[in-house]
Design an enzyme around this catalytic site. Structure first.
Site, PDB file in Angstrom:
ATOM      1  N   ARG A  59     -37.908 -29.410 -21.589  1.00 12.34           N
ATOM      2  CA  ARG A  59     -38.076 -30.589 -20.743  1.00 12.34           C
ATOM      3  C   ARG A  59     -38.796 -30.210 -19.441  1.00 12.34           C
ATOM      4  NH1 ARG A  59     -34.282 -34.152 -17.283  1.00 12.34           N
ATOM      5  NH2 ARG A  59     -35.503 -36.076 -17.326  1.00 12.34           N
ATOM      6  N   HIS A  63     -42.299 -31.763 -17.963  1.00 12.00           N
ATOM      7  CA  HIS A  63     -42.442 -32.296 -16.600  1.00 12.00           C
ATOM      8  C   HIS A  63     -43.494 -31.525 -15.820  1.00 12.00           C
ATOM      9  CE1 HIS A  63     -38.448 -34.723 -16.194  1.00 12.00           C
ATOM     10  NE2 HIS A  63     -39.069 -34.954 -17.318  1.00 12.00           N
ATOM     11  N   VAL A  67     -47.362 -33.300 -14.285  1.00 11.72           N
ATOM     12  CA  VAL A  67     -47.644 -33.454 -12.861  1.00 11.72           C
ATOM     13  C   VAL A  67     -48.605 -32.345 -12.437  1.00 11.72           C
ATOM     14  CG1 VAL A  67     -46.613 -33.771 -10.579  1.00 11.72           C
ATOM     15  CG2 VAL A  67     -45.258 -34.245 -12.621  1.00 11.72           C
ATOM     16  N   ASP A  71     -48.963 -26.049 -14.294  1.00  9.29           N
ATOM     17  CA  ASP A  71     -49.342 -25.102 -13.232  1.00  9.29           C
ATOM     18  C   ASP A  71     -48.134 -24.576 -12.468  1.00  9.29           C
ATOM     19  OD1 ASP A  71     -48.559 -27.269 -11.710  1.00  9.29           O
ATOM     20  OD2 ASP A  71     -50.292 -27.208 -10.372  1.00  9.29           O
ATOM     21  N   SER A  73     -45.995 -26.059 -10.872  1.00  9.64           N
ATOM     22  CA  SER A  73     -45.676 -26.736  -9.602  1.00  9.64           C
ATOM     23  C   SER A  73     -44.248 -27.272  -9.593  1.00  9.64           C
ATOM     24  CB  SER A  73     -46.685 -27.847  -9.298  1.00  9.64           C
ATOM     25  OG  SER A  73     -46.783 -28.748 -10.363  1.00  9.64           O
ATOM     26  N   ASN A  93     -36.475 -35.251 -12.095  1.00  5.71           N
ATOM     27  CA  ASN A  93     -36.208 -33.823 -12.175  1.00  5.71           C
ATOM     28  C   ASN A  93     -34.795 -33.449 -11.772  1.00  5.71           C
ATOM     29  OD1 ASN A  93     -38.699 -33.186 -13.075  1.00  5.71           O
ATOM     30  ND2 ASN A  93     -39.514 -32.625 -11.074  1.00  5.71           N
ATOM     31  N   PRO A 161     -43.014 -40.451 -17.407  1.00 11.84           N
ATOM     32  CA  PRO A 161     -42.533 -41.781 -17.797  1.00 11.84           C
ATOM     33  C   PRO A 161     -41.017 -41.905 -17.622  1.00 11.84           C
ATOM     34  CG  PRO A 161     -43.415 -40.573 -19.703  1.00 11.84           C
ATOM     35  CD  PRO A 161     -43.606 -39.703 -18.516  1.00 11.84           C
ATOM     36  N   HIS A 191     -36.327 -34.818 -28.405  1.00  9.74           N
ATOM     37  CA  HIS A 191     -35.013 -35.425 -28.129  1.00  9.74           C
ATOM     38  C   HIS A 191     -34.037 -35.212 -29.282  1.00  9.74           C
ATOM     39  CE1 HIS A 191     -36.662 -38.290 -24.759  1.00  9.74           C
ATOM     40  NE2 HIS A 191     -36.600 -37.025 -24.393  1.00  9.74           N
ATOM     41  N   SER A 247     -25.966 -33.262 -34.273  1.00  8.43           N
ATOM     42  CA  SER A 247     -26.844 -32.090 -34.451  1.00  8.43           C
ATOM     43  C   SER A 247     -27.727 -31.888 -33.222  1.00  8.43           C
ATOM     44  CB  SER A 247     -27.693 -32.222 -35.708  1.00  8.43           C
ATOM     45  OG  SER A 247     -28.617 -33.285 -35.598  1.00  8.43           O
ATOM     46  N   ASP A 252     -34.048 -30.855 -35.820  1.00  7.42           N
ATOM     47  CA  ASP A 252     -34.244 -31.468 -37.133  1.00  7.42           C
ATOM     48  C   ASP A 252     -34.933 -32.823 -37.003  1.00  7.42           C
ATOM     49  OD1 ASP A 252     -32.255 -33.082 -36.097  1.00  7.42           O
ATOM     50  OD2 ASP A 252     -30.656 -32.150 -37.264  1.00  7.42           O
TER      51      ASP A 252
HETATM   52  C1  HEM Z   1     -41.837 -39.946 -23.943  1.00  7.90           C
HETATM   53  C2  HEM Z   1     -41.378 -39.969 -22.724  1.00  7.90           C
HETATM   54  C3  HEM Z   1     -40.085 -39.311 -22.344  1.00  7.90           C
HETATM   55  C4  HEM Z   1     -39.099 -39.877 -21.621  1.00  7.90           C
HETATM   56  C5  HEM Z   1     -39.096 -41.275 -21.032  1.00  7.90           C
HETATM   57  C6  HEM Z   1     -38.040 -38.911 -21.513  1.00  7.90           C
HETATM   58  C7  HEM Z   1     -36.872 -39.103 -20.811  1.00  7.90           C
HETATM   59  C8  HEM Z   1     -35.813 -38.245 -20.798  1.00  7.90           C
HETATM   60  C9  HEM Z   1     -34.579 -38.474 -20.105  1.00  7.90           C
HETATM   61  C10 HEM Z   1     -34.266 -39.665 -19.227  1.00  7.90           C
HETATM   62  C11 HEM Z   1     -33.756 -37.442 -20.388  1.00  7.90           C
HETATM   63  C12 HEM Z   1     -32.314 -37.269 -19.946  1.00  7.90           C
HETATM   64  C13 HEM Z   1     -32.209 -36.710 -18.552  1.00  7.90           C
HETATM   65  C14 HEM Z   1     -30.769 -36.767 -18.105  1.00  7.90           C
HETATM   66  O1  HEM Z   1     -30.196 -37.839 -18.108  1.00  7.90           O
HETATM   67  O2  HEM Z   1     -30.223 -35.698 -17.764  1.00  7.90           O
HETATM   68  C15 HEM Z   1     -34.477 -36.554 -21.259  1.00  7.90           C
HETATM   69  C16 HEM Z   1     -33.971 -35.395 -21.757  1.00  7.90           C
HETATM   70  C17 HEM Z   1     -34.696 -34.514 -22.503  1.00  7.90           C
HETATM   71  N1  HEM Z   1     -36.032 -34.599 -22.809  1.00  7.90           N
HETATM   72 FE1  HEM Z   1     -37.191 -36.229 -22.569  1.00  7.90          FE
HETATM   73  N2  HEM Z   1     -38.401 -37.783 -22.182  1.00  7.90           N
HETATM   74  C18 HEM Z   1     -39.651 -37.970 -22.699  1.00  7.90           C
HETATM   75  C19 HEM Z   1     -40.405 -37.042 -23.388  1.00  7.90           C
HETATM   76  C20 HEM Z   1     -40.000 -35.762 -23.618  1.00  7.90           C
HETATM   77  C21 HEM Z   1     -40.863 -34.704 -24.083  1.00  7.90           C
HETATM   78  C22 HEM Z   1     -42.370 -34.839 -24.307  1.00  7.90           C
HETATM   79  C23 HEM Z   1     -40.084 -33.607 -24.236  1.00  7.90           C
HETATM   80  C24 HEM Z   1     -40.470 -32.222 -24.674  1.00  7.90           C
HETATM   81  C25 HEM Z   1     -41.475 -31.950 -25.483  1.00  7.90           C
HETATM   82  C26 HEM Z   1     -38.731 -33.989 -23.879  1.00  7.90           C
HETATM   83  C27 HEM Z   1     -37.631 -33.182 -23.976  1.00  7.90           C
HETATM   84  C28 HEM Z   1     -36.374 -33.516 -23.530  1.00  7.90           C
HETATM   85  C29 HEM Z   1     -35.195 -32.695 -23.764  1.00  7.90           C
HETATM   86  C30 HEM Z   1     -35.125 -31.442 -24.605  1.00  7.90           C
HETATM   87  C31 HEM Z   1     -34.147 -33.306 -23.087  1.00  7.90           C
HETATM   88  C32 HEM Z   1     -32.705 -32.795 -22.979  1.00  7.90           C
HETATM   89  C33 HEM Z   1     -32.601 -31.921 -21.749  1.00  7.90           C
HETATM   90  C34 HEM Z   1     -31.275 -31.198 -21.614  1.00  7.90           C
HETATM   91  O3  HEM Z   1     -30.472 -31.189 -22.546  1.00  7.90           O
HETATM   92  O4  HEM Z   1     -31.062 -30.628 -20.536  1.00  7.90           O
HETATM   93  N3  HEM Z   1     -38.728 -35.293 -23.493  1.00  7.90           N
HETATM   94  N4  HEM Z   1     -35.738 -37.049 -21.491  1.00  7.90           N
HETATM   95  C1  LIG Z   2     -32.259 -32.268  -4.789  1.00  2.00           C
HETATM   96  C2  LIG Z   2     -31.622 -31.949  -6.062  1.00  2.00           C
HETATM   97  O1  LIG Z   2     -30.605 -32.516  -6.420  1.00  2.00           O
HETATM   98  N1  LIG Z   2     -32.237 -31.042  -6.817  1.00  2.00           N
HETATM   99  C3  LIG Z   2     -31.677 -30.604  -8.039  1.00  2.00           C
HETATM  100  C4  LIG Z   2     -32.756 -30.484  -9.111  1.00  2.00           C
HETATM  101  O2  LIG Z   2     -32.205 -29.934 -10.276  1.00  2.00           O
HETATM  102  C5  LIG Z   2     -31.590 -28.667 -10.096  1.00  2.00           C
HETATM  103  C6  LIG Z   2     -31.133 -28.164 -11.434  1.00  2.00           C
HETATM  104  O3  LIG Z   2     -30.202 -29.022 -12.007  1.00  2.00           O
HETATM  105  C7  LIG Z   2     -30.426 -28.777  -9.122  1.00  2.00           C
HETATM  106  O4  LIG Z   2     -29.837 -27.524  -8.914  1.00  2.00           O
HETATM  107  C8  LIG Z   2     -30.955 -29.296  -7.824  1.00  2.00           C
HETATM  108  O5  LIG Z   2     -29.894 -29.468  -6.915  1.00  2.00           O
END
Ligand code: HEM
Ligand SMILES: CC(=O)N[C@H]1CO[C@H](CO)[C@@H](O)[C@@H]1O
Ligand SMILES: *[C@@H]1O[C@H](CO)[C@@H](O)[C@H](O)[C@H]1NC(C)=O
Ligand SMILES: *[C@@H]1O[C@H](CO)[C@@H](O)[C@H](O)[C@H]1NC(C)=O
Ligand SMILES: *[C@@H]1O[C@H](CO)[C@@H](O)[C@H](O)[C@H]1NC(C)=O
Ligand SMILES: *[C@@H]1O[C@H](CO)[C@@H](O)[C@H](O)[C@H]1NC(C)=O
Ligand SMILES: *[C@@H]1O[C@H](CO)[C@@H](O)[C@H](O)[C@H]1NC(C)=O
Ligand SMILES: *[C@@H]1O[C@H](CO)[C@@H](O)[C@H](O)[C@H]1NC(C)=O
Length: 326
Positions: A59, A63, A67, A71, A73, A93, A161, A191, A247, A252
């Site tokens: 993820r 991100h 942006v 790079d 950033s 983030n 997005p 996801h 899962s 998968d």
């Molecule tokens: C299509 C647009 C996308 C949207 C709107 C989106 C949005 C989100 C959101 C809102 C979360 C949950 C964050 C949280 O509540 O902690 C999430 C988690 C995640 N996203 Fe996306 N995502 C997108 C695309 C992607 C892409 C392109 C990838 C990677 C190739 C990705 C990989 C992940 C993964 C692996 C998680 C779980 C992170 C974790 O378990 O810490 N997502 N995403």
């Molecule tokens: C300002 C802020 O809440 N930053 C958070 C960004 O995400 C990292 C990793 O979860 C947190 O440690 C930071 O506090």
């Protein structure tokens, strides 16, 4: 030298310039031969003890690339001493984990060959290796990315997005990075692993249109279940929910099955059902093998890893991933 000689020379310079400014496999083979092995060894040693980091890292990579290109950033703490908000603190983030994991890899690489391996390449390599080590797909990672010097929270908000995005917003934001609807479907497949906070989707469970209603695009039985067992209030911002329950650690095809069953967790997941193009891609993936998904996913990941990269003499190689070199 005649006119033609100069023209040829100009073409040669342009050609060499552009060739040098491209990513390539094994970019560090001469400058830091052990770099990729150091990354892989560290991942192999630590990710099995903390497999949830693999999701956080992929993820983070997404991100980062969305942006200002891939790079590094996203890793910056501050770009100016003035305390302007960086990508790290932007709402999308807030839950990006894994910063310290990257920092630890960086210090190993700095010890081996100072000032050679970029933070941008480290994110990309660490992501691929973490997914592989947890049993998921692999993909090619050409290297040679350089690090950016600017991180801006507003840009993160504008480019990444939101989970409330509809299909046209998703298409536009991906197209802005040179990614098409097929890439959108494949990359959303990530996801299949990981977790989300209730706050990322609870608008769908509570008060969707301001009359105390649910999102009709979310399976009502699933919504009821989430409200009863997971997101018990509309303001819960701490509970974590598996995006592919059952899962969530396995890379998968289940995510796609869930999306078609109207059980995709975010509106952005649901949105993939609402265009016949993306829906057809999903059906095709589901009728193919896991291996087919992996090889298609690999192509989109390599493509994402090339978004807006800085190469050649652009940017810098940061000493510490969290700060621009002084
Ligand atoms: C299509 C647009 C996308 C949207 C709107 C989106 C949005 C989100 C959101 C809102 C979360 C949950 C964050 C949280 O509540 O902690 C999430 C988690 C995640 N996203 Fe996306 N995502 C997108 C695309 C992607 C892409 C392109 C990838 C990677 C190739 C990705 C990989 C992940 C993964 C692996 C998680 C779980 C992170 C974790 O378990 O810490 N997502 N995403
Ligand atoms: C300002 C802020 O809440 N930053 C958070 C960004 O995400 C990292 C990793 O979860 C947190 O440690 C930071 O506090
Ligand atoms: C932060 O950036 C904005 C530009 O978006 C600038 O106007 C402002 O002065 C900066 N803040 C500080 C404290 O430097
Ligand atoms: C951050 O990006 C926004 C949107 O592009 C821009 O308006 C703002 O000036 C930028 N801030 C800084 C400090 O560059
Ligand atoms: C998609 O969302 C955008 C931004 O919220 C909105 O402007 C647009 O009208 C929506 N498109 C459709 C087809 O609903
Ligand atoms: C739902 O949203 C509307 C409009 O924002 C608000 O007036 C109302 O109080 C909310 N209802 C509940 C149950 O939160
Ligand atoms: C989470 O909710 C609590 C209580 O509603 C609030 O104090 C806190 O600021 C929220 N945290 C975030 C990150 O929004
Ligand atoms: C970056 O910020 C984090 C937390 O805000 C801090 O722990 C870390 O030391 C900072 N890194 C640098 C190099 O300043």
């Amino acid at each position: 030298m005649g006119y033609f000689g100069i023209v040829i020379l100009a073409f040669l310079v342009a050609f060499l310039g552009s060739a040098r400014a491209d990513l390539k496999m094994g970019f560090y083979d001469k400058s830091c031969p052990k770099a990729e092995k150091i990354v892989l060894d560290f991942v192999k040693e630590h990710i099995p003890n903390a497999p949830s980091l693999a999701a956080a890292l992929i993820r983070m990579h997404f991100h980062d690339c969305f942006v200002r290109g891939c790079d590094g950033s996203i890793l910056l703490n501050f770009t100016t001493a003035s305390g302007n908000q960086t990508e790290k603190v932007a709402p999308p983030n807030l839950s990006v984990r894994g910063f310290s994991f990257i920092d630890r890899v960086k210090s190993l690489l700095e010890a081996e060959c100072p000032g050679i391996v970029s933070c941008a390449d480290i994110i990309t390599l660490v992501t691929r290796d973490s997914i592989v080590v947890t049993g998921g797909p692999t993909w090619r990672v050409p290297t040679g990315r350089r690090d950016g010097t600017v991180s801006n929270a507003t840009e993160a908000l504008n480019n990444i997005p939101a989970p409330t995005s509809n299909i046209s917003t998703l298409q536009t934001k991906f197209a802005a990075k040179g990614l098409n609807l097929k890439d959108l479907v494949l990359l959303s497949g990530a996801h299949t692993i990981g977790v989300a906070h209730c706050s990322s989707f609870s608008n769908r469970l509570y008060n969707f249109t301001g009359v105390g209603d649910q999102d009709p695009a979310l399976d009502s039985e699933y919504a009821a279940n989430l409200k009863a067992r997971k997101c018990k209030t509309s303001t819960d911002n701490t509970t974590l929910v598996e995006m592919d329950p059952g899962s969530f650690r396995t890379f998968d095809l289940d995510y796609y099955t869930l999306v078609l069953k109207r059980r995709g967790l975010f509106q952005s997941d649901s949105a993939l059902r609402t265009s016949s193009t993306t829906k057809t891609y999903i059906t095709q993936l589901l009728s193919g093998s896991l291996q087919n998904f992996y090889s298609e996913f690999a192509l989109s990941m390599e493509k994402m890893g090339r978004v807006g990269v800085k190469t050649g003499s652009a940017g810098q190689i940061r000493k510490h991933c969290a700060v621009v070199n002084s």
